[in-house]
Enzyme design. Structure first.
Site, PDB file in Angstrom:
ATOM      1  N   THR A  23       0.805  -1.237   0.000  1.00  0.00           N
ATOM      2  CA  THR A  23       0.000   0.000   0.000  1.00  0.00           C
ATOM      3  C   THR A  23       0.832   1.278   0.000  1.00  0.00           C
ATOM      4  O   THR A  23       0.314   2.351   0.315  1.00  0.00           O
ATOM      5  CB  THR A  23      -0.926   0.051   1.239  1.00  0.00           C
ATOM      6  OG1 THR A  23      -0.109   0.130   2.417  1.00  0.00           O
ATOM      7  CG2 THR A  23      -1.832  -1.149   1.324  1.00  0.00           C
ATOM      8  N   TRP A  24       2.122   1.164  -0.324  1.00  0.00           N
ATOM      9  CA  TRP A  24       2.948   2.368  -0.379  1.00  0.00           C
ATOM     10  C   TRP A  24       2.405   3.277  -1.481  1.00  0.00           C
ATOM     11  O   TRP A  24       2.101   2.783  -2.578  1.00  0.00           O
ATOM     12  CB  TRP A  24       4.403   1.984  -0.659  1.00  0.00           C
ATOM     13  CG  TRP A  24       5.393   3.074  -0.354  1.00  0.00           C
ATOM     14  CD1 TRP A  24       5.172   4.220   0.346  1.00  0.00           C
ATOM     15  CD2 TRP A  24       6.776   3.092  -0.727  1.00  0.00           C
ATOM     16  NE1 TRP A  24       6.340   4.950   0.433  1.00  0.00           N
ATOM     17  CE2 TRP A  24       7.333   4.284  -0.219  1.00  0.00           C
ATOM     18  CE3 TRP A  24       7.606   2.203  -1.440  1.00  0.00           C
ATOM     19  CZ2 TRP A  24       8.683   4.623  -0.406  1.00  0.00           C
ATOM     20  CZ3 TRP A  24       8.930   2.533  -1.627  1.00  0.00           C
ATOM     21  CH2 TRP A  24       9.460   3.747  -1.107  1.00  0.00           C
ATOM     22  N   ASP A  52      -0.203  -4.853   3.776  1.00  0.00           N
ATOM     23  CA  ASP A  52       1.035  -4.294   4.332  1.00  0.00           C
ATOM     24  C   ASP A  52       1.007  -2.776   4.255  1.00  0.00           C
ATOM     25  O   ASP A  52       0.841  -2.204   3.184  1.00  0.00           O
ATOM     26  CB  ASP A  52       2.231  -4.823   3.515  1.00  0.00           C
ATOM     27  CG  ASP A  52       3.546  -4.220   4.009  1.00  0.00           C
ATOM     28  OD1 ASP A  52       4.039  -4.687   5.046  1.00  0.00           O
ATOM     29  OD2 ASP A  52       4.053  -3.275   3.374  1.00  0.00           O
ATOM     30  N   TYR A  57       4.164   5.557   5.404  1.00  0.00           N
ATOM     31  CA  TYR A  57       3.514   5.746   4.108  1.00  0.00           C
ATOM     32  C   TYR A  57       2.531   6.911   4.144  1.00  0.00           C
ATOM     33  O   TYR A  57       1.476   6.832   4.779  1.00  0.00           O
ATOM     34  CB  TYR A  57       2.810   4.456   3.649  1.00  0.00           C
ATOM     35  CG  TYR A  57       3.751   3.276   3.460  1.00  0.00           C
ATOM     36  CD1 TYR A  57       5.134   3.459   3.365  1.00  0.00           C
ATOM     37  CD2 TYR A  57       3.276   1.977   3.381  1.00  0.00           C
ATOM     38  CE1 TYR A  57       6.000   2.384   3.195  1.00  0.00           C
ATOM     39  CE2 TYR A  57       4.140   0.892   3.210  1.00  0.00           C
ATOM     40  CZ  TYR A  57       5.496   1.115   3.126  1.00  0.00           C
ATOM     41  OH  TYR A  57       6.350   0.041   2.961  1.00  0.00           O
ATOM     42  N   GLN A 167      10.992  -8.710   6.099  1.00  0.00           N
ATOM     43  CA  GLN A 167      10.473  -8.170   4.828  1.00  0.00           C
ATOM     44  C   GLN A 167      11.624  -7.480   4.089  1.00  0.00           C
ATOM     45  O   GLN A 167      12.199  -6.521   4.593  1.00  0.00           O
ATOM     46  CB  GLN A 167       9.340  -7.178   5.116  1.00  0.00           C
ATOM     47  CG  GLN A 167       8.713  -6.631   3.846  1.00  0.00           C
ATOM     48  CD  GLN A 167       7.574  -5.651   4.075  1.00  0.00           C
ATOM     49  OE1 GLN A 167       7.642  -4.494   3.715  1.00  0.00           O
ATOM     50  NE2 GLN A 167       6.497  -6.125   4.681  1.00  0.00           N
ATOM     51  N   TYR A 195       9.226  -7.538  -0.831  1.00  0.00           N
ATOM     52  CA  TYR A 195       8.627  -6.266  -1.255  1.00  0.00           C
ATOM     53  C   TYR A 195       9.127  -5.860  -2.630  1.00  0.00           C
ATOM     54  O   TYR A 195      10.151  -6.365  -3.093  1.00  0.00           O
ATOM     55  CB  TYR A 195       8.785  -5.180  -0.192  1.00  0.00           C
ATOM     56  CG  TYR A 195      10.132  -4.515   0.039  1.00  0.00           C
ATOM     57  CD1 TYR A 195      10.710  -3.669  -0.907  1.00  0.00           C
ATOM     58  CD2 TYR A 195      10.783  -4.659   1.255  1.00  0.00           C
ATOM     59  CE1 TYR A 195      11.908  -3.023  -0.650  1.00  0.00           C
ATOM     60  CE2 TYR A 195      11.992  -4.010   1.517  1.00  0.00           C
ATOM     61  CZ  TYR A 195      12.550  -3.184   0.555  1.00  0.00           C
ATOM     62  OH  TYR A 195      13.733  -2.532   0.802  1.00  0.00           O
ATOM     63  N   LEU A 198       7.359  -6.622  -8.107  1.00  0.00           N
ATOM     64  CA  LEU A 198       7.191  -6.252  -9.521  1.00  0.00           C
ATOM     65  C   LEU A 198       8.251  -5.234  -9.931  1.00  0.00           C
ATOM     66  O   LEU A 198       8.124  -4.579 -10.963  1.00  0.00           O
ATOM     67  CB  LEU A 198       5.785  -5.662  -9.747  1.00  0.00           C
ATOM     68  CG  LEU A 198       4.613  -6.563  -9.329  1.00  0.00           C
ATOM     69  CD1 LEU A 198       3.288  -5.817  -9.433  1.00  0.00           C
ATOM     70  CD2 LEU A 198       4.585  -7.810 -10.196  1.00  0.00           C
TER      71      LEU A 198
HETATM   72  P1  NDP Z   1       5.754  -3.190  -6.650  1.00  0.00           P
HETATM   73  O1  NDP Z   1       6.907  -3.966  -7.154  1.00  0.00           O
HETATM   74  O2  NDP Z   1       4.692  -3.896  -5.929  1.00  0.00           O
HETATM   75  O3  NDP Z   1       5.157  -2.365  -7.874  1.00  0.00           O
HETATM   76  C1  NDP Z   1       4.086  -1.483  -7.736  1.00  0.00           C
HETATM   77  C2  NDP Z   1       3.806  -0.857  -9.078  1.00  0.00           C
HETATM   78  O4  NDP Z   1       3.373  -1.870  -9.980  1.00  0.00           O
HETATM   79  C3  NDP Z   1       2.713   0.197  -9.056  1.00  0.00           C
HETATM   80  O5  NDP Z   1       3.130   1.216  -9.934  1.00  0.00           O
HETATM   81  C4  NDP Z   1       1.496  -0.543  -9.616  1.00  0.00           C
HETATM   82  O6  NDP Z   1       0.661   0.319 -10.331  1.00  0.00           O
HETATM   83  C5  NDP Z   1       2.122  -1.497 -10.580  1.00  0.00           C
HETATM   84  N1  NDP Z   1       1.329  -2.716 -10.789  1.00  0.00           N
HETATM   85  C6  NDP Z   1       0.837  -3.559  -9.860  1.00  0.00           C
HETATM   86  N2  NDP Z   1       0.179  -4.590 -10.422  1.00  0.00           N
HETATM   87  C7  NDP Z   1       0.245  -4.386 -11.753  1.00  0.00           C
HETATM   88  C8  NDP Z   1      -0.257  -5.091 -12.875  1.00  0.00           C
HETATM   89  N3  NDP Z   1      -0.941  -6.227 -12.717  1.00  0.00           N
HETATM   90  N4  NDP Z   1      -0.011  -4.584 -14.118  1.00  0.00           N
HETATM   91  C9  NDP Z   1       0.690  -3.444 -14.272  1.00  0.00           C
HETATM   92  N5  NDP Z   1       1.198  -2.729 -13.260  1.00  0.00           N
HETATM   93  C10 NDP Z   1       0.975  -3.201 -11.994  1.00  0.00           C
HETATM   94  O7  NDP Z   1       6.390  -2.010  -5.780  1.00  0.00           O
HETATM   95  P2  NDP Z   1       6.256  -1.476  -4.297  1.00  0.00           P
HETATM   96  O8  NDP Z   1       7.519  -0.763  -4.029  1.00  0.00           O
HETATM   97  O9  NDP Z   1       4.990  -0.776  -4.087  1.00  0.00           O
HETATM   98  O10 NDP Z   1       6.302  -2.792  -3.367  1.00  0.00           O
HETATM   99  C11 NDP Z   1       5.157  -3.439  -2.892  1.00  0.00           C
HETATM  100  C12 NDP Z   1       4.889  -3.141  -1.424  1.00  0.00           C
HETATM  101  O11 NDP Z   1       5.976  -3.567  -0.615  1.00  0.00           O
HETATM  102  C13 NDP Z   1       4.779  -1.646  -1.089  1.00  0.00           C
HETATM  103  O12 NDP Z   1       3.575  -1.086  -1.545  1.00  0.00           O
HETATM  104  C14 NDP Z   1       4.955  -1.699   0.407  1.00  0.00           C
HETATM  105  O13 NDP Z   1       3.767  -2.137   1.025  1.00  0.00           O
HETATM  106  C15 NDP Z   1       6.076  -2.719   0.525  1.00  0.00           C
HETATM  107  N6  NDP Z   1       7.425  -2.102   0.552  1.00  0.00           N
HETATM  108  C16 NDP Z   1       8.172  -2.207   1.697  1.00  0.00           C
HETATM  109  C17 NDP Z   1       9.428  -1.634   1.812  1.00  0.00           C
HETATM  110  C18 NDP Z   1      10.187  -1.769   3.074  1.00  0.00           C
HETATM  111  O14 NDP Z   1      11.193  -1.072   3.260  1.00  0.00           O
HETATM  112  N7  NDP Z   1       9.800  -2.643   3.967  1.00  0.00           N
HETATM  113  C19 NDP Z   1      10.023  -0.869   0.696  1.00  0.00           C
HETATM  114  C20 NDP Z   1       9.204  -0.883  -0.504  1.00  0.00           C
HETATM  115  C21 NDP Z   1       7.970  -1.489  -0.543  1.00  0.00           C
HETATM  116  P3  NDP Z   1      -0.842   0.669  -9.832  1.00  0.00           P
HETATM  117  O15 NDP Z   1      -0.708   1.224  -8.469  1.00  0.00           O
HETATM  118  O16 NDP Z   1      -1.305   1.637 -10.867  1.00  0.00           O
HETATM  119  O17 NDP Z   1      -1.633  -0.605  -9.840  1.00  0.00           O
END
Ligand code: NDP
Length: 286
Positions: A23-24, A52, A57, A167, A195, A198
């Site tokens: 949910t970042w 998460d 965030y 994580q 995390y 993608l």
């Molecule tokens: P992700 O690798 O999950 O990628 C997210 C991106 O992918 C967004 O732009 C989203 O777009 C896009 N996306 C998702 N599904 C699809 C799909 N089916 N087709 C095309 N595009 C898609 O990156 P995050 O960095 O957000 O990592 C996931 C989560 O991990 C975070 O949200 C957070 O909760 C956690 N995290 C934790 C960290 C830590 O330090 N502990 C650091 C970084 C992340 P859209 O929103 O438009 O769907």
């Protein structure tokens, strides 16, 4: 290809889904709010029933949005939040936790993570986390962005072995944890929460999704390259991934990727295109 179970069992009996919801950057734009909430609720319905979030965030805006999304379905969700390192002990930890609970509209977290390691001694964080468990505000705790030496230090502390997960960043383009951290965690029965599975959005991801091997494997499954990335990230028994998706369409695609099983031959091909490092590299972080 080995069929993967769709759940991960924690030592205390809790069951985690192999895919959860990140949910970042959610809750940042009023115009996206309704769709983001609908996306999270659909994700839970489709079995991605782990959400998460973190106090960091949007400085609480993500937690507020999650609070709205879990209204009426709180008990169906495994709720995870994280504390800033500088708040991770004593009264500050209790204050942070209570503020998160308030924003999330709940009386307990299923899992509370130290977001990354700061300067507060780990002993104090463990003590504070254990006190939160004792008071019922959290069911269990874990860490994030801990490399192997950090984990080793943690497990030497009294109570440190109660750490439920670590994580860390993990995707096809960043395989550093496979060399040492992942096997170490598996050996200690501590699941990895991957995390950015993608590879976020941007040029690094493009290098993965536009790769010929990834595209060929995707075509073979009638899937998208991102679905291959996601299926790859949870191919090991002790790894769950938390992709962030702000639309129902993306959530549906991600949930479907959880059902996709890559053959051992396909895994070899991906190894060939994106080799695992054969030496110890420092933990990648965002
Ligand atoms: P992700 O690798 O999950 O990628 C997210 C991106 O992918 C967004 O732009 C989203 O777009 C896009 N996306 C998702 N599904 C699809 C799909 N089916 N087709 C095309 N595009 C898609 O990156 P995050 O960095 O957000 O990592 C996931 C989560 O991990 C975070 O949200 C957070 O909760 C956690 N995290 C934790 C960290 C830590 O330090 N502990 C650091 C970084 C992340 P859209 O929103 O438009 O769907």
């Amino acid at each position: 290809s080995k069929p993967v179970s769709d759940k991960i069992l924690l030592p205390d009996g809790a069951m985690l889904p192999r895919l959860g919801l990140g949910t970042w950057f959610m809750g940042e734009h009023a115009a996206n709010r309704a769709e983001e909430i609908a996306a999270l609720r659909l994700g839970v319905e489709l079995g991605m029933n782990l959400i998460d979030t973190a106090e960091m965030y949007g400085e609480g805006r993500s937690e507020e949005l999650v609070g709205e999304a879990v209204k009426g379905i709180r008990d169906d969700v495994f709720l995870v939040s994280k504390v800033y390192p500088h708040n991770a002990a004593g009264a500050g930890l209790i204050r942070s936790c209570e503020a998160s609970l308030k924003r999330l509209g709940t009386d307990h977290l299923d899992l509370y993570l130290l977001h990354w390691r700061g300067t507060i001694p780990l002993e104090e964080t463990v003590e504070g986390m254990e006190a939160l468990v004792a008071s019922g505000k959290i069911a269990r705790w874990g860490v994030s962005n801990f490399d192997t030496p950090d984990m080793q230090e943690l497990l030497r502390i009294p109570g440190g072995n109660h750490c439920a997960v670590n994580q860390v960043l993990y995707h096809l383009g960043s395989r550093g944890i496979e060399h040492e951290l992942l096997p170490w965690l598996s050996g200690h029965k501590i699941p990895v929460m991957a995390y950015s599975p993608l590879a976020q959005a941007g040029t690094l991801r493009k290098g993965l999704t536009e790769n010929e091997t990834v595209q060929r494997i995707a075509r073979g499954h009638g899937a998208t390259p991102l679905q291959i990335l996601l299926a790859w990230s949870i191919r090991e028994a002790d790894v769950l991934a938390i992709p962030k998706a702000g639309t129902r369409q993306h959530v549906e695609e991600n949930a479907a990727a959880g059902k996709l099983v890559l053959t051992s031959d396909e895994l070899w091909q991906l190894d060939d295109a994106f080799p695992q490092p054969s030496w110890k590299v420092p933990l990648d972080m965002i």
